[in-house]
Design an enzyme around this catalytic site. Sequence first.
Site, PDB file in Angstrom:
ATOM      1  N   CYS A   1      43.101  42.750  33.418  1.00  0.00           N
ATOM      2  CA  CYS A   1      42.531  42.405  34.729  1.00  0.00           C
ATOM      3  C   CYS A   1      43.632  42.858  35.794  1.00  0.00           C
ATOM      4  O   CYS A   1      44.830  42.531  35.663  1.00  0.00           O
ATOM      5  CB  CYS A   1      42.236  41.003  34.916  1.00  0.00           C
ATOM      6  SG  CYS A   1      41.866  40.218  36.593  1.00  0.00           S
TER       7      CYS A   1
ATOM      8  N   HIS B   1      32.752  40.432  33.692  1.00  0.00           N
ATOM      9  CA  HIS B   1      34.015  40.212  33.978  1.00  0.00           C
ATOM     10  C   HIS B   1      34.353  39.885  35.424  1.00  0.00           C
ATOM     11  O   HIS B   1      34.830  38.920  36.092  1.00  0.00           O
ATOM     12  CB  HIS B   1      34.829  41.194  33.506  1.00  0.00           C
ATOM     13  CG  HIS B   1      36.396  41.011  33.883  1.00  0.00           C
ATOM     14  ND1 HIS B   1      37.653  40.683  32.964  1.00  0.00           N
ATOM     15  CD2 HIS B   1      37.214  40.974  35.129  1.00  0.00           C
ATOM     16  CE1 HIS B   1      38.677  40.825  33.454  1.00  0.00           C
ATOM     17  NE2 HIS B   1      38.381  40.999  34.935  1.00  0.00           N
ATOM     18  N   GLU B   2      33.432  40.777  36.081  1.00  0.00           N
ATOM     19  CA  GLU B   2      33.657  40.739  37.879  1.00  0.00           C
ATOM     20  C   GLU B   2      32.850  39.641  38.442  1.00  0.00           C
ATOM     21  O   GLU B   2      33.164  39.035  39.109  1.00  0.00           O
ATOM     22  CB  GLU B   2      33.156  42.209  38.376  1.00  0.00           C
ATOM     23  CG  GLU B   2      34.215  43.292  37.964  1.00  0.00           C
ATOM     24  CD  GLU B   2      35.576  42.952  38.151  1.00  0.00           C
ATOM     25  OE1 GLU B   2      36.019  42.537  38.791  1.00  0.00           O
ATOM     26  OE2 GLU B   2      36.214  43.609  37.086  1.00  0.00           O
TER      27      GLU B   2
END
EC number: 3.5.1.88
Length: 183
Positions: A110, A153-154
Amino acid sequence: MLTMDDIVREGHPALREVATEVTFPLSDEEKKLGHDMLEFLINSQDEELAEKYGLRGGVGIAAPQLAVTKRFLAIHVHDEKDRLYSYVLYNPKIRSHSVQQACLSGGEGCLSVDREVPGYVVRSERVTIDAFDENGTPLKLRFKGYPAIVVQHEIDHLNGVMFYDHINKENPSYLPPDVDVFG
Protein backbone atom coordinates in the site's frame (compact mmCIF):
# COMPACT_ATOMS: atom_id res chain seq x y z
CA MET A 1 1.20 16.83 -9.72
CA LEU A 2 0.84 14.49 -6.76
CA THR A 3 3.96 13.03 -5.15
CA MET A 4 4.63 10.65 -2.28
CA ASP A 5 4.61 13.68 0.06
CA ASP A 6 0.87 14.08 -0.62
CA ILE A 7 0.04 10.54 0.51
CA VAL A 8 -0.79 10.10 4.19
CA ARG A 9 0.74 7.15 6.00
CA GLU A 10 -0.71 4.57 8.35
CA GLY A 11 -1.73 6.14 11.63
CA HIS A 12 -3.39 9.11 9.90
CA PRO A 13 -7.04 9.29 11.01
CA ALA A 14 -8.37 9.68 7.43
CA LEU A 15 -7.29 6.09 6.72
CA ARG A 16 -9.66 4.74 9.40
CA GLU A 17 -12.71 6.87 8.60
CA VAL A 18 -15.65 5.76 6.50
CA ALA A 19 -15.59 8.18 3.59
CA THR A 20 -18.70 10.13 2.59
CA GLU A 21 -20.32 9.89 -0.83
CA VAL A 22 -19.75 12.68 -3.31
CA THR A 23 -22.70 14.52 -4.83
CA PHE A 24 -23.10 15.45 -8.47
CA PRO A 25 -22.23 17.66 -10.14
CA LEU A 26 -18.75 17.26 -8.72
CA SER A 27 -16.80 20.30 -7.63
CA ASP A 28 -13.84 21.35 -9.76
CA GLU A 29 -11.59 20.27 -6.86
CA GLU A 30 -13.08 16.75 -6.81
CA LYS A 31 -12.65 16.39 -10.58
CA LYS A 32 -9.09 17.69 -10.44
CA LEU A 33 -8.17 15.38 -7.57
CA GLY A 34 -9.56 12.40 -9.50
CA HIS A 35 -7.46 13.35 -12.54
CA ASP A 36 -4.39 13.92 -10.33
CA MET A 37 -4.83 10.52 -8.67
CA LEU A 38 -4.93 8.73 -12.02
CA GLU A 39 -1.97 10.77 -13.26
CA PHE A 40 -0.01 9.78 -10.14
CA LEU A 41 -0.59 6.08 -10.87
CA ILE A 42 0.43 6.46 -14.52
CA ASN A 43 3.55 8.44 -13.55
CA SER A 44 4.44 5.95 -10.81
CA GLN A 45 4.51 3.15 -13.41
CA ASP A 46 6.87 5.11 -15.68
CA GLU A 47 10.44 4.24 -14.61
CA GLU A 48 11.93 7.62 -15.53
CA LEU A 49 9.22 9.71 -13.87
CA ALA A 50 9.09 7.46 -10.81
CA GLU A 51 12.83 7.84 -10.30
CA LYS A 52 12.83 11.58 -11.03
CA TYR A 53 10.05 12.33 -8.52
CA GLY A 54 10.68 9.51 -6.01
CA LEU A 55 7.35 7.78 -6.66
CA ARG A 56 6.58 4.29 -5.41
CA GLY A 57 4.85 2.24 -8.07
CA GLY A 58 1.11 2.02 -7.54
CA VAL A 59 -1.87 0.48 -9.30
CA GLY A 60 -4.58 2.06 -7.16
CA ILE A 61 -5.16 5.01 -4.85
CA ALA A 62 -8.17 6.20 -2.88
CA ALA A 63 -9.06 9.76 -1.83
CA PRO A 64 -8.60 9.00 1.92
CA GLN A 65 -4.92 8.29 1.18
CA LEU A 66 -4.72 12.01 0.37
CA ALA A 67 -6.56 12.94 3.60
CA VAL A 68 -9.78 13.52 1.61
CA THR A 69 -12.50 11.39 3.18
CA LYS A 70 -14.72 11.16 0.11
CA ARG A 71 -15.76 8.05 -1.79
CA PHE A 72 -13.63 7.99 -4.90
CA LEU A 73 -10.63 6.10 -6.14
CA ALA A 74 -8.41 5.62 -9.17
CA ILE A 75 -6.96 2.43 -10.60
CA HIS A 76 -4.50 1.88 -13.44
CA VAL A 77 -3.79 -1.82 -13.71
CA HIS A 78 -3.33 -4.52 -16.35
CA ASP A 79 -4.76 -8.01 -16.11
CA GLU A 80 -2.94 -11.23 -17.06
CA LYS A 81 -3.96 -10.70 -20.71
CA ASP A 82 -2.47 -7.16 -20.61
CA ARG A 83 -5.92 -5.50 -20.76
CA LEU A 84 -5.75 -2.08 -19.11
CA TYR A 85 -8.26 -1.07 -16.44
CA SER A 86 -7.81 2.68 -16.00
CA TYR A 87 -10.61 4.46 -14.15
CA VAL A 88 -11.53 7.12 -11.67
CA LEU A 89 -14.59 5.75 -9.86
CA TYR A 90 -16.91 7.89 -7.76
CA ASN A 91 -19.14 6.32 -5.07
CA PRO A 92 -18.11 2.77 -6.02
CA LYS A 93 -20.03 -0.11 -4.46
CA ILE A 94 -19.53 -3.83 -4.79
CA ARG A 95 -22.77 -5.07 -6.37
CA SER A 96 -21.78 -8.74 -6.34
CA HIS A 97 -18.76 -10.92 -5.76
CA SER A 98 -17.70 -14.47 -6.52
CA VAL A 99 -17.62 -17.25 -3.97
CA GLN A 100 -14.22 -18.19 -5.42
CA GLN A 101 -11.47 -16.44 -3.51
CA ALA A 102 -8.05 -15.24 -4.60
CA CYS A 103 -4.93 -13.59 -3.22
CA LEU A 104 -1.53 -12.36 -4.32
CA SER A 105 1.37 -14.76 -3.75
CA GLY A 106 3.53 -12.04 -2.21
CA GLY A 107 0.77 -10.44 -0.16
CA GLU A 108 -0.39 -6.88 -0.72
CA GLY A 109 1.31 -3.52 -0.35
CA CYS A 110 0.00 0.00 0.00
CA LEU A 111 1.26 3.48 -0.81
CA SER A 112 0.22 4.50 2.73
CA VAL A 113 2.21 1.70 4.38
CA ASP A 114 5.99 2.12 4.42
CA ARG A 115 6.73 -1.38 5.71
CA GLU A 116 6.34 -4.91 4.49
CA VAL A 117 3.41 -6.71 6.08
CA PRO A 118 3.70 -10.47 5.52
CA GLY A 119 0.60 -12.55 5.04
CA TYR A 120 -2.12 -13.46 2.60
CA VAL A 121 -5.02 -11.10 1.96
CA VAL A 122 -7.85 -13.29 0.72
CA ARG A 123 -10.46 -11.51 -1.41
CA SER A 124 -13.14 -12.36 -3.96
CA GLU A 125 -11.69 -13.41 -7.31
CA ARG A 126 -14.40 -11.56 -9.26
CA VAL A 127 -16.44 -8.48 -8.41
CA THR A 128 -19.05 -6.38 -10.14
CA ILE A 129 -18.87 -2.70 -9.22
CA ASP A 130 -21.51 0.01 -9.51
CA ALA A 131 -19.97 3.49 -9.66
CA PHE A 132 -20.16 6.82 -11.45
CA ASP A 133 -17.72 8.64 -13.70
CA GLU A 134 -16.88 12.31 -13.13
CA ASN A 135 -19.96 13.40 -15.07
CA GLY A 136 -22.31 11.36 -12.90
CA THR A 137 -22.84 8.71 -15.56
CA PRO A 138 -23.56 5.33 -13.93
CA LEU A 139 -21.04 2.57 -14.58
CA LYS A 140 -21.31 -1.18 -14.07
CA LEU A 141 -17.87 -2.76 -14.26
CA ARG A 142 -16.67 -6.35 -13.88
CA PHE A 143 -13.22 -7.15 -12.56
CA LYS A 144 -11.48 -10.51 -12.34
CA GLY A 145 -8.15 -11.64 -10.89
CA TYR A 146 -5.55 -9.00 -10.14
CA PRO A 147 -7.73 -5.99 -11.11
CA ALA A 148 -10.48 -7.36 -8.81
CA ILE A 149 -8.01 -7.55 -5.93
CA VAL A 150 -6.86 -3.98 -6.61
CA VAL A 151 -10.36 -2.47 -6.73
CA GLN A 152 -11.36 -4.29 -3.51
CA HIS A 153 -8.21 -2.95 -1.78
CA GLU A 154 -9.15 0.60 -2.81
CA ILE A 155 -12.81 0.24 -1.79
CA ASP A 156 -11.55 -0.95 1.60
CA HIS A 157 -9.81 2.42 1.96
CA LEU A 158 -13.18 4.13 1.50
CA ASN A 159 -14.47 2.09 4.44
CA GLY A 160 -11.55 2.78 6.78
CA VAL A 161 -10.10 -0.71 6.29
CA MET A 162 -6.41 -1.42 5.70
CA PHE A 163 -5.26 -4.49 3.75
CA TYR A 164 -3.55 -6.01 6.78
CA ASP A 165 -6.87 -6.08 8.67
CA HIS A 166 -7.69 -9.11 6.47
CA ILE A 167 -4.53 -11.07 7.33
CA ASN A 168 -4.93 -14.03 9.69
CA LYS A 169 -3.46 -12.68 12.95
CA GLU A 170 -2.51 -16.09 14.41
CA ASN A 171 -1.05 -17.47 11.19
CA PRO A 172 -0.36 -14.86 8.47
CA SER A 173 0.82 -17.55 6.04
CA TYR A 174 -2.40 -19.57 6.38
CA LEU A 175 -4.12 -20.00 3.05
CA PRO A 176 -7.63 -21.47 3.04
CA PRO A 177 -8.18 -24.37 0.61
CA ASP A 178 -9.26 -23.61 -2.96
CA VAL A 179 -7.96 -20.02 -3.00
CA ASP A 180 -6.51 -19.01 -6.38
CA VAL A 181 -3.07 -17.46 -5.98
CA PHE A 182 -1.91 -14.79 -8.45
CA GLY A 183 1.66 -13.70 -9.06
